[in-house]
Design a protein around this motif. Sequence first.
Motif, PDB file in Angstrom:
ATOM      1  N   TYR A 244     -11.270  -0.855 121.223  1.00 22.54           N
ATOM      2  CA  TYR A 244     -11.217  -1.983 120.305  1.00 22.54           C
ATOM      3  C   TYR A 244     -12.221  -1.795 119.163  1.00 22.54           C
ATOM      4  CZ  TYR A 244      -8.651  -4.292 124.058  1.00 22.54           C
ATOM      5  OH  TYR A 244      -7.720  -4.597 125.017  1.00 22.54           O
ATOM      6  N   ALA A 245     -11.891  -2.393 118.029  1.00 19.30           N
ATOM      7  CA  ALA A 245     -12.803  -2.538 116.888  1.00 19.30           C
ATOM      8  C   ALA A 245     -13.080  -1.247 116.130  1.00 19.30           C
ATOM      9  CB  ALA A 245     -14.145  -3.167 117.349  1.00 19.30           C
ATOM     10  N   ARG A 246     -12.257  -0.197 116.354  1.00 18.44           N
ATOM     11  CA  ARG A 246     -12.511   1.068 115.654  1.00 18.44           C
ATOM     12  C   ARG A 246     -11.202   1.740 115.257  1.00 18.44           C
ATOM     13  NH1 ARG A 246     -16.253   5.282 118.409  1.00 18.44           N
ATOM     14  NH2 ARG A 246     -14.617   5.283 119.992  1.00 18.44           N
ATOM     15  N   LEU A 247     -11.289   2.560 114.223  1.00 16.16           N
ATOM     16  CA  LEU A 247     -10.143   3.333 113.748  1.00 16.16           C
ATOM     17  C   LEU A 247     -10.658   4.508 112.930  1.00 16.16           C
ATOM     18  CD1 LEU A 247      -7.050   3.660 113.146  1.00 16.16           C
ATOM     19  CD2 LEU A 247      -7.449   2.236 111.128  1.00 16.16           C
ATOM     20  N   ASP A 248     -10.061   5.677 113.119  1.00 16.97           N
ATOM     21  CA  ASP A 248     -10.350   6.804 112.235  1.00 16.97           C
ATOM     22  C   ASP A 248      -9.403   6.706 111.046  1.00 16.97           C
ATOM     23  OD1 ASP A 248     -10.880   9.113 110.881  1.00 16.97           O
ATOM     24  OD2 ASP A 248     -10.687  10.446 112.601  1.00 16.97           O
ATOM     25  N   ALA A 249      -9.753   5.840 110.107  1.00 15.04           N
ATOM     26  CA  ALA A 249      -8.885   5.610 108.952  1.00 15.04           C
ATOM     27  C   ALA A 249      -8.803   6.849 108.074  1.00 15.04           C
ATOM     28  CB  ALA A 249      -9.403   4.420 108.148  1.00 15.04           C
ATOM     29  N   PHE A 250      -9.934   7.517 107.840  1.00 12.42           N
ATOM     30  CA  PHE A 250      -9.918   8.720 107.014  1.00 12.42           C
ATOM     31  C   PHE A 250      -9.004   9.776 107.622  1.00 12.42           C
ATOM     32  CE2 PHE A 250     -13.800   7.674 104.518  1.00 12.42           C
ATOM     33  CZ  PHE A 250     -13.351   8.103 103.288  1.00 12.42           C
ATOM     34  N   GLY A 251      -9.163  10.027 108.918  1.00 14.51           N
ATOM     35  CA  GLY A 251      -8.362  11.054 109.562  1.00 14.51           C
ATOM     36  C   GLY A 251      -6.880  10.775 109.441  1.00 14.51           C
ATOM     37  N   ARG A 252      -6.487   9.518 109.598  1.00 13.50           N
ATOM     38  CA  ARG A 252      -5.065   9.159 109.546  1.00 13.50           C
ATOM     39  C   ARG A 252      -4.534   9.168 108.112  1.00 13.50           C
ATOM     40  NH1 ARG A 252      -3.354   5.782 114.568  1.00 13.50           N
ATOM     41  NH2 ARG A 252      -4.774   6.648 116.112  1.00 13.50           N
ATOM     42  N   ILE A 253      -5.339   8.751 107.161  1.00 13.87           N
ATOM     43  CA  ILE A 253      -4.925   8.849 105.757  1.00 13.87           C
ATOM     44  C   ILE A 253      -4.765  10.316 105.368  1.00 13.87           C
ATOM     45  CG2 ILE A 253      -5.668   8.468 103.371  1.00 13.87           C
ATOM     46  CD1 ILE A 253      -7.110   5.933 104.376  1.00 13.87           C
ATOM     47  N   TYR A 254      -5.730  11.130 105.742  1.00  9.92           N
ATOM     48  CA  TYR A 254      -5.639  12.562 105.458  1.00  9.92           C
ATOM     49  C   TYR A 254      -4.349  13.160 106.018  1.00  9.92           C
ATOM     50  CZ  TYR A 254     -10.491  13.302 103.791  1.00  9.92           C
ATOM     51  OH  TYR A 254     -11.652  13.320 103.059  1.00  9.92           O
ATOM     52  N   ASN A 255      -4.018  12.812 107.260  1.00  6.70           N
ATOM     53  CA  ASN A 255      -2.823  13.388 107.882  1.00  6.70           C
ATOM     54  C   ASN A 255      -1.538  12.943 107.206  1.00  6.70           C
ATOM     55  OD1 ASN A 255      -4.126  14.982 109.771  1.00  6.70           O
ATOM     56  ND2 ASN A 255      -4.131  13.403 111.353  1.00  6.70           N
ATOM     57  N   ARG A 256      -1.481  11.697 106.761  1.00  6.68           N
ATOM     58  CA  ARG A 256      -0.269  11.239 106.073  1.00  6.68           C
ATOM     59  C   ARG A 256      -0.082  11.984 104.751  1.00  6.68           C
ATOM     60  NH1 ARG A 256       2.197   6.132 104.884  1.00  6.68           N
ATOM     61  NH2 ARG A 256       4.053   7.120 105.699  1.00  6.68           N
ATOM     62  N   VAL A 257      -1.171  12.253 104.051  1.00  3.62           N
ATOM     63  CA  VAL A 257      -1.068  12.999 102.797  1.00  3.62           C
ATOM     64  C   VAL A 257      -0.620  14.429 103.075  1.00  3.62           C
ATOM     65  CG1 VAL A 257      -2.402  13.964 100.887  1.00  3.62           C
ATOM     66  CG2 VAL A 257      -2.686  11.572 101.519  1.00  3.62           C
ATOM     67  N   LEU A 258      -1.224  15.069 104.076  1.00  7.58           N
ATOM     68  CA  LEU A 258      -0.833  16.442 104.403  1.00  7.58           C
ATOM     69  C   LEU A 258       0.633  16.514 104.803  1.00  7.58           C
ATOM     70  CD1 LEU A 258      -3.935  17.710 106.429  1.00  7.58           C
ATOM     71  CD2 LEU A 258      -3.306  18.269 104.067  1.00  7.58           C
ATOM     72  N   GLN A 259       1.091  15.548 105.573  1.00  8.70           N
ATOM     73  CA  GLN A 259       2.482  15.542 106.008  1.00  8.70           C
ATOM     74  C   GLN A 259       3.438  15.499 104.823  1.00  8.70           C
ATOM     75  OE1 GLN A 259       3.606  12.227 108.558  1.00  8.70           O
ATOM     76  NE2 GLN A 259       5.694  12.345 107.764  1.00  8.70           N
ATOM     77  N   HIS A 260       3.065  14.776 103.778  1.00  8.87           N
ATOM     78  CA  HIS A 260       3.970  14.591 102.655  1.00  8.87           C
ATOM     79  C   HIS A 260       3.751  15.595 101.522  1.00  8.87           C
ATOM     80  CE1 HIS A 260       4.547  10.772 104.741  1.00  8.87           C
ATOM     81  NE2 HIS A 260       5.692  10.679 104.088  1.00  8.87           N
ATOM     82  N   MET A 261       2.732  16.467 101.642  1.00  9.60           N
ATOM     83  CA  MET A 261       2.494  17.459 100.592  1.00  9.60           C
ATOM     84  C   MET A 261       2.902  18.870 100.997  1.00  9.60           C
ATOM     85  SD  MET A 261       1.581  16.023  97.835  1.00  9.60           S
ATOM     86  CE  MET A 261       1.534  17.638  97.057  1.00  9.60           C
ATOM     87  N   ILE A 262       2.769  19.212 102.263  1.00  6.58           N
ATOM     88  CA  ILE A 262       3.039  20.587 102.695  1.00  6.58           C
ATOM     89  C   ILE A 262       4.497  20.946 102.429  1.00  6.58           C
ATOM     90  CG2 ILE A 262       3.647  19.950 105.070  1.00  6.58           C
ATOM     91  CD1 ILE A 262       2.109  22.455 105.997  1.00  6.58           C
TER      92      ILE A 262
END
Length: 712
Positions: A244-262
């Motif tokens: 609870y109360a935590r999220l790796d927002a940077f890691g997940r944002i980074y992965n969404r960008v990589l998924q849509h750029m590669i």
Amino acid sequence: MATLFQKLFAIIVWLYKYKWRLLGSVIGLMTISLLLGKLYQHWDDDPDRGAVAMANGAFGESYSTPVYLDQGWSESESLWFYNTTQGSGLLPYDLYLSLEESSSQRLLRDNANMDKYRYLPQKPTFFNPNGLAVGFVKDEYQGKDYVGFTCAACHTSQVNFKGQAIRIDGGPAMSDISGFFAELEKSMMATLTDSAKQQRFIANVLALENNYKNADQVVADLKKWSGTIHLYNTVNHSHVKYGYARLDAFGRIYNRVLQHMINKEQLSNAMKLAVSPTGVRILTDAQITNVLAGVGENIIVDSQFSKIINRLASHDQGYPGLNLRDLLRVRDQIFNEADAPVSYPFLWDIGQSDYVQWNGLAQNYALGPLGRNTGEVIGVFGILDWTAEEPSHFDLSSLLTDQKNKNKVVNFKSSIDLTNLQRLEAQLQRLQSPVWPQEILGKIDTVKAERGQTLFAQYCQACHVVVDRANSKRLVVASMIDIDIVGTDKKMALNGVQYAGKSGNLKDTVQATDVGNVVIREDAPVVQILTSATKGVIATPDADKWFLRRWLDRLYTLGLSFFDNDIPNTVKSGNYKSDTTSNPYNSLLAYKGRSLNGIWATAPYLHNGSVPTLYDLLLPKKRAGDPDDGEYRPDSFVVGAREFDPVKVGFISAGYDGFTYNTSIALDRPVEGNDNAGHEYAAGKTPQLNGSVLPALNEQQRWDLIEYLKTL
């Protein structure tokens, strides 16, 4: 040349004769529209702001209808913040409304179920007719309705004390997003495999008479979107449990960008590098070719990536049938493990801060807030309809992302609503920190608080400035402290700088940094790829608005960014590594010290939520050789309950069946991402900005300082 000038002159004459009146009328109508929009924001004025009482909620909590403190927002402003779309499209709205839990017929969105994941229950109100939990909202994109996240999903909190609940606007959420997404995937898969559940689901979706006309359409979209959620969960699977109360927002944002750029070629090359622990390639060239059959050459959309993940795990049609460990080894060649969860930052003062994010990535000057919020929506399911196209005669997006010499350029079309992002940022400037409610949580001992104020000035104020919460023109200067100096868990800062991935069409484009221009290589820091992608989205016209509305909204958004933003363009303050030409992101290897007004309502503490209460934060971490009878920060505690401890200041951290937060594997062997060391100023272990180490506070001094912190 003369002919060109003649044509331009003819156009000007034509506009002068025929079009200016029409254009003036349109602009006038747009002005009226904006004014009506301001009035519309105040139509939802439920006196309880949609909040409801809860009986027998998660962890046995029961509470009366939550009350609100004076934070500068009216009832309607709170509700507008909760229910204003950013352009997030988690999944089709009709599907979300009708989806049952995996193991029962109770709707997934039921208040009792959402409370289990610590999302805040709501009743139906004008802007929220279906009574979705705080931060879940109906959005529309390209003629279809979606459910998405608003800012409030991660930045609204609640404190409970002896049956009385207090809602905190802009506070850090207690939500368990990983748990929610795991259940979301299970519910969708159960609906696909359980015929009775599927029939109920289809009937309920069609009864809405909205976006679906027949059962085949419903099932097709259920399969498509369950694949998308499975893809998301697989890509972001982490050995570090968030709780609870935590999220790796940077890691997940980074992965969404990589998924849509590669692109396909880069993806194939990355998959070839996945090896077993013995060094043997996991996939053969033939298997890779088979897995990637039919995948687009440039932009690989969600549905195609979902097929890739399913094919990798399948034994059919010659697919490799990878187990989870090998599947994750392949994933790690494409994406980065989202293994640095952090607390959700509180939002008061964000509009007045010079730098934001835990690592100070985002400067708040000029377009900084718009770029930061665009990156955030990329992470929370903005629909990224990015495509690779033939370059046109002029394209602002391609110009800003330096794709002008590419054979194909990325069109960064998306559902992201830049106008609403700007309006939300403007409203946050009026949000104030919550003042300790003495009538609920107990009176503050003013004598102790006065002694604590002196200690705060000595131990804390160099990094944590005291501000006037009611002054909307205040400037809050962040103190950035080198991760090696502050000593807190380094994982988030290191990941932000060191994580890399394939840059797709951005390969060999040029990007500016504070120390000069850099070339984005094929394997590039993700911070570079995200920066360019964010520019591309901002510069791309809104696909849901007609031509003139697009440009007027764009002028409105850019105008507010420059003229309604008083944050100066300054270098960072503090003690951190400077950016250099060889390390242009050095300054991001630091954490931010911000103002502490309202800090009482923001537990757990430190950037990764590794300390349960303010009193515990003033203690040292126990290390090898320390006496057993000393007082130390807890290396393990329970998270999830909202019941408040007004003495130590934080949530209760024992005595219930919540998520157990373990900071260490063993003494002096921290779990990366969970470490609770560092920021031990009050314990006499961490040096001040000037390099001096002050003596450790005694117990009475700790309580005095806690009493003062309640007053901020």
